[in-house]
Design a protein around this motif. Structure first.
Motif, PDB file in Angstrom:
ATOM      1  N   GLN A   4       0.841  -1.192   0.000  1.00 31.37           N
ATOM      2  CA  GLN A   4       0.000   0.000   0.000  1.00 31.37           C
ATOM      3  C   GLN A   4       0.879   1.245   0.000  1.00 31.37           C
ATOM      4  N   GLU A   6       0.890   5.321   0.310  1.00 33.45           N
ATOM      5  CA  GLU A   6       0.150   6.512   0.714  1.00 33.45           C
ATOM      6  C   GLU A   6       0.689   7.704  -0.043  1.00 33.45           C
ATOM      7  N   ARG A   7      -0.231   8.529  -0.484  1.00 35.52           N
ATOM      8  CA  ARG A   7       0.199   9.748  -1.154  1.00 35.52           C
ATOM      9  C   ARG A   7      -0.773  10.871  -0.804  1.00 35.52           C
TER      10      ARG A   7
END
Length: 139
Positions: A4, A6-7
């Motif tokens: 995963q 995240e941004r």
């Protein structure tokens, strides 16, 4: 397993919490309200041209309306400009206490307008029943 990532999509931390003008969320609602009010005036003018040739006397009532309540309501609206402008200027400066006080004052003035409007409508000396009006004037 899929990793995963995240941004950050959008950083809104620097956006103002209060805005004025067309950036306000209620701006479209106010424009819609103005459009509705304009349509009410257009319907009023159209109803005048519809009713005028169909009645014997104009305006179609027996007694002239009592102008006291309408004049009083107009005076309240005109005098309402003073606290409204004060409230607007204090809101732009960010004075929370003055804004709260202004909201209370303008709410009380609005309630006063509604009460005076009730008496104004009671003293128009018009019969609002469409059935009676149709029978009386043959519309």
């Amino acid at each position: 397993m899929a990793e995963q990532v995240e941004r950050a999509v959008l950083d809104v931390s620097r956006m103002p919490t209060v805005v004025f003008g067309t950036r306000r969320p209620t701006w479209c609602g106010i424009i819609g309200m103005m459009a509705i009010e304009g349509k009410v005036f257009a319907l009023m003018i159209a109803s005048y041209f519809y009713l005028h040739p169909r009645v014997v006397e104009w305006p179609p009532h027996t007694l002239a309306p009592d102008l006291f309540w309408g004049t009083l309501n107009t005076a309240i609206f005109v005098l309402n400009v003073i606290p409204n402008e004060w409230y607007r200027r204090r809101a732009r400066k960010g004075d929370l206490r003055a804004v709260r006080t202004g909201l209370v004052i303008l709410s009380l003035v609005g309630i006063g307008n509604v009460v005076v409007r009730y008496f104004e409508l009671r003293h128009l000396n018009c019969d609002w029943s469409l059935t009676r009006m149709a029978l009386r004037y043959g519309c």
